[in-house]
Design an enzyme around this catalytic site. Sequence first.
Site, PDB file in Angstrom:
ATOM      1  N   LYS A 223      25.877  16.775   8.541  1.00 15.91           N
ATOM      2  CA  LYS A 223      24.533  17.361   8.651  1.00 15.91           C
ATOM      3  C   LYS A 223      23.498  16.254   8.803  1.00 15.91           C
ATOM      4  O   LYS A 223      23.588  15.213   8.138  1.00 15.91           O
ATOM      5  CB  LYS A 223      24.242  18.175   7.380  1.00 15.91           C
ATOM      6  N   GLU A 272       9.809  23.066  -2.631  1.00 14.74           N
ATOM      7  CA  GLU A 272      11.058  22.435  -3.081  1.00 14.74           C
ATOM      8  C   GLU A 272      10.876  21.389  -4.176  1.00 14.74           C
ATOM      9  O   GLU A 272      10.261  20.340  -3.969  1.00 14.74           O
ATOM     10  CB  GLU A 272      11.733  21.790  -1.860  1.00 14.74           C
ATOM     11  N   GLU A 316      24.831  25.014   5.944  1.00 14.10           N
ATOM     12  CA  GLU A 316      23.670  24.107   5.817  1.00 14.10           C
ATOM     13  C   GLU A 316      23.235  24.000   4.349  1.00 14.10           C
ATOM     14  O   GLU A 316      22.920  22.921   3.852  1.00 14.10           O
ATOM     15  CB  GLU A 316      22.547  24.706   6.681  1.00 14.10           C
ATOM     16  N   GLU A 451      12.381  27.237  14.193  1.00 14.01           N
ATOM     17  CA  GLU A 451      12.329  27.140  12.722  1.00 14.01           C
ATOM     18  C   GLU A 451      11.287  26.108  12.272  1.00 14.01           C
ATOM     19  O   GLU A 451      10.523  26.351  11.332  1.00 14.01           O
ATOM     20  CB  GLU A 451      13.719  26.780  12.190  1.00 14.01           C
TER      21      GLU A 451
END
Length: 466
Positions: A223, A272, A316, A451
């Site tokens: 990733k 986050e 992901e 996105e």
Amino acid sequence: MVTIQETELKERVFLAVKRAKELGRPVLFCEVHKIDMINPISFFNCGKNRFLGERFFWKDPSDENVLVGLGISKQIQSDQVTDRFFHVEKEWKNFLTDSLIFNPYKEMGIGPVMFGGFSFDPSKEKTNLWSKFADSLFHLPKYMLSIMKGQTFLTTNIVCTPNDDDSLFNKIMEERNEIFTSLHNRNDSKRANLVETLEILPENWVKTVEEVVKDLKAGPLKKVVLARELRLLFDDIIETDAVLSHLFKQQHDSFIFAFESNGDCFIGASPERLVKKRGENVFSTCLAGSIPRGETEREDKILGEQLLNDQKNLIEHGFVVEMIKEALEESCQEVILPAKPQLMKIRDIQHLYTPVIGKCHQDTSLLLLVERLHPTPALGGLPKIGAVEKIRQVEDLDRGFYAAPLGWVDYNGDGEFAVSIRSGLIQGKEASLFAGCGVVADSDAESEYLETGLKFRPMLRAIGGE
Ligand SMILES: C=C(O[C@H]1C=CC=C(C(=O)O)[C@@H]1O)C(=O)O
Ligand SMILES: [Mg+2]
């Protein structure tokens, strides 16, 4: 109304100056007062005259901890690449040695607190964009409002030198009075108009995503998070106070932050958490995997269900869980997390979300946890080092503080860091906004582009570009 004992302050300053003279070097004097509730946005605004360029703002999603700093008593900064977390921690501890702290309360986030953060990757070649921010940059404010679990405190931090005299006391009184008398001043700033939006190399970005997808298919990388930039031009100076106040209203469920340095302001509303530490208790968040919000409640629910069952997004997300669990297990005797992700719904987007809690070993500091966690695969990738190298090579962006740890540490070692996404850098009449997305072998470049478009929206709305 705030009434703070003057004679007490005078005696305390006198003691601190005496200690500075005895030691022949500067000594920190700090006092904490419990005060009546003050609106944190008003406190930030009222520092605009005297402390412009030297302010910070922090609010966590649950409103449990709010911190607003005015002025700089001490700055810790460096462009050191190796051991940068350790270096900051060492300097903070050294600085606190021999300080005089008058704090009768037990809450976290009061007394001496340093606020700031780190750049995403100190080894990335620098551009002019982030010239106002060192790779590690922390400020100890002069005056700090803390709202901790509904109780309000004012901390005063003054560095006393051997040459100081009575005039120091007068200066503190004058500054504190000015803050409290200007609290209720109206802030009638005129709003700057957006004149141009530049998307920085969007076609190149999509091509880079396609190339990275090929790499990921071939392995060993699993990733890589790739980010891009929007540059906005306005017809007047952008009022950071207004942007902050919009974020505060529009994105209340996120970490709201602003950090001024040398005339620029890094600001955002991140959903986050990187890590919070209170005593031995540690909290972290795995946040990765995204889908839009629905127009109706029904559509929103269907989209949420789709996200919870989507293989690409689950993979992901899974990489983030895997890495954070491993990193925390190194530092904690107990790490607890649910088996499956849940949804986090914020105004413009929904994410897969797994909260993690742990109990850390005694010698584990908050900045050690930050070092072990940064960057998680929600911002860097997996494996960590290979992904960061890939980003350094292929990304046309100087990330600076974007996607990096931003937060605070108090003098007892407690504190919290968010991952500074959904953010932008305000520079006079111009601003850069940043957004990235997790690219995996199954990614489609066009969807990733869309996105990132969603992820620009919170900052665009707050700054007046939507
Ligand atoms: C890198 C960003 O988001 C991260 C956090 C949540 C979901 C993400 C995603 O689904 O790609 C990203 O990993 C950003 O907002 O700039
Ligand atoms: Mg994603």
